[in-house]
Design a protein around this motif. Structure first.
Motif, PDB file in Angstrom:
ATOM      1  N   ALA A 145       0.826  -1.210   0.000  1.00 36.97           N
ATOM      2  CA  ALA A 145       0.000   0.000   0.000  1.00 36.97           C
ATOM      3  C   ALA A 145       0.861   1.262   0.000  1.00 36.97           C
ATOM      4  CB  ALA A 145      -0.925  -0.002   1.221  1.00 36.97           C
ATOM      5  N   MET A 146       1.874   1.305   0.860  1.00 32.73           N
ATOM      6  CA  MET A 146       2.680   2.528   0.971  1.00 32.73           C
ATOM      7  C   MET A 146       3.576   2.757  -0.245  1.00 32.73           C
ATOM      8  SD  MET A 146       3.394   2.688   5.046  1.00 32.73           S
ATOM      9  CE  MET A 146       2.767   1.115   5.530  1.00 32.73           C
ATOM     10  N   TRP A 154       2.017   1.102 -10.808  1.00 32.56           N
ATOM     11  CA  TRP A 154       2.856  -0.016 -11.256  1.00 32.56           C
ATOM     12  C   TRP A 154       3.345  -0.838 -10.059  1.00 32.56           C
ATOM     13  CZ3 TRP A 154       7.742  -0.702  -9.454  1.00 32.56           C
ATOM     14  CH2 TRP A 154       8.348   0.392  -8.835  1.00 32.56           C
ATOM     15  N   SER A 155       3.384  -0.187  -8.898  1.00 33.49           N
ATOM     16  CA  SER A 155       3.850  -0.874  -7.690  1.00 33.49           C
ATOM     17  C   SER A 155       2.905  -1.989  -7.248  1.00 33.49           C
ATOM     18  CB  SER A 155       4.017   0.129  -6.541  1.00 33.49           C
ATOM     19  OG  SER A 155       4.891   1.171  -6.908  1.00 33.49           O
ATOM     20  N   LEU A 156       1.708  -2.018  -7.829  1.00 32.19           N
ATOM     21  CA  LEU A 156       0.778  -3.101  -7.499  1.00 32.19           C
ATOM     22  C   LEU A 156       1.303  -4.460  -7.961  1.00 32.19           C
ATOM     23  CD1 LEU A 156      -2.679  -1.417  -8.195  1.00 32.19           C
ATOM     24  CD2 LEU A 156      -1.699  -2.045  -5.974  1.00 32.19           C
ATOM     25  N   LEU A 157       2.369  -4.454  -8.752  1.00 31.19           N
ATOM     26  CA  LEU A 157       3.038  -5.715  -9.090  1.00 31.19           C
ATOM     27  C   LEU A 157       3.528  -6.417  -7.821  1.00 31.19           C
ATOM     28  CD1 LEU A 157       5.110  -4.588 -12.202  1.00 31.19           C
ATOM     29  CD2 LEU A 157       3.150  -6.151 -12.199  1.00 31.19           C
ATOM     30  N   PRO A 188      -2.812  -2.416   4.707  1.00 33.42           N
ATOM     31  CA  PRO A 188      -3.320  -1.324   3.861  1.00 33.42           C
ATOM     32  C   PRO A 188      -4.397  -0.475   4.525  1.00 33.42           C
ATOM     33  CG  PRO A 188      -3.196  -3.362   2.618  1.00 33.42           C
ATOM     34  CD  PRO A 188      -2.941  -3.719   4.061  1.00 33.42           C
ATOM     35  N   VAL A 189      -5.320  -1.118   5.246  1.00 33.13           N
ATOM     36  CA  VAL A 189      -6.453  -0.375   5.818  1.00 33.13           C
ATOM     37  C   VAL A 189      -5.991   0.541   6.947  1.00 33.13           C
ATOM     38  CG1 VAL A 189      -8.600  -0.582   7.119  1.00 33.13           C
ATOM     39  CG2 VAL A 189      -8.182  -2.059   5.142  1.00 33.13           C
ATOM     40  N   PHE A 195      -0.838   6.555   7.010  1.00 38.16           N
ATOM     41  CA  PHE A 195       0.166   7.117   6.106  1.00 38.16           C
ATOM     42  C   PHE A 195      -0.424   8.267   5.280  1.00 38.16           C
ATOM     43  CE2 PHE A 195       2.843   7.171   2.270  1.00 38.16           C
ATOM     44  CZ  PHE A 195       4.098   7.233   2.850  1.00 38.16           C
ATOM     45  N   LEU A 196      -1.640   8.033   4.748  1.00 38.51           N
ATOM     46  CA  LEU A 196      -2.292   9.070   3.950  1.00 38.51           C
ATOM     47  C   LEU A 196      -2.622  10.303   4.771  1.00 38.51           C
ATOM     48  CD1 LEU A 196      -4.797   7.198   1.607  1.00 38.51           C
ATOM     49  CD2 LEU A 196      -2.973   8.755   0.922  1.00 38.51           C
ATOM     50  N   LEU A 197      -3.055  10.113   5.992  1.00 42.63           N
ATOM     51  CA  LEU A 197      -3.427  11.241   6.855  1.00 42.63           C
ATOM     52  C   LEU A 197      -2.246  12.091   7.269  1.00 42.63           C
ATOM     53  CD1 LEU A 197      -6.067   9.521   9.159  1.00 42.63           C
ATOM     54  CD2 LEU A 197      -6.510  11.349   7.505  1.00 42.63           C
TER      55      LEU A 197
END
Length: 199
Positions: A145-146, A154-157, A188-189, A195-197
């Motif tokens: 996720a990060m 592309w990092s979803l690989l 991720p959750v 991380f997003l906050l």
């Protein structure tokens, strides 16, 4: 058939070791620091290794020492009942590391990473009191996720090694399918949200 099972177990063991939480938490901070410092090699090492030291190296040293003393079975601490103390040591060490980051003026994304790992660890500790959620899957899922948030889709690989980790933990009999699925979502959750906050 026996040869296939043996081969699968050997592969699963290798995957579990290569993508163990302690390993991922050494590599992930370097990847985050690389982005956070504007790709500065020196500061990438400074901040990345600081997070790795307090969130991986120190807790892992405690776990390995405990395993050698017979306090738990292996460095993976298979028995759920024995996981509380190692996880609490990891929590305290990460808190100390976070304080050092704040006092040292670390980049915001590095602080966000440390806080996200801290938050995920708190949730894992709470769950582990009653259920053996997969820390391998939680750490790997949070890392995917990060890295995706920082470096793009592309990092979803990296979902490929995440799936491999989940498969390995089930094949080795360390976790059920439910435990690796829940673990892979926790990172991720909870970690991704923090991380997003903060970043």
């Amino acid at each position: 058939m026996t040869q296939v099972v043996t081969r699968d177990r050997r592969l699963a063991h290798a995957v579990s070791e290569v993508f163990a939480p302690a390993v991922v938490v050494v590599v992930l901070p370097l990847a985050v620091a690389w982005s956070a410092t504007g790709f500065d090699p020196w500061w990438t090492l400074v901040w990345g290794l600081e997070v790795a030291l307090f969130s991986s190296v120190i807790p892992m040293a405690f776990i390995i020492r405990g395993a050698r003393q017979g306090r738990w079975d292996t460095h993976h601490v298979r028995d759920r009942e024995h996981r509380f103390l190692p996880l609490m040591v990891g929590l305290v060490s990460t808190l100390v590391g976070l304080a050092v980051l704040v006092l040292g003026g670390a980049p915001r994304e590095v602080l966000a990473l440390s806080l996200s790992m801290l938050g995920t660890l708190v949730v894992c500790i709470a769950i582990t009191r009653r259920w053996k959620v997969s820390l391998h899957a939680a750490v790997a899922g949070g890392a995917v996720a990060m890295i995706t948030l920082l470096y793009g889709w592309w990092s979803l690989l990296l979902l490929v090694p995440l799936v491999a980790v989940c498969w390995a933990r089930v094949v080795l009999g360390e976790h059920t399918v439910a435990q690796v699925v829940v673990g892979s979502l926790l990172g991720p959750v909870f970690g991704g949200a923090v991380f997003l906050l903060v970043r």
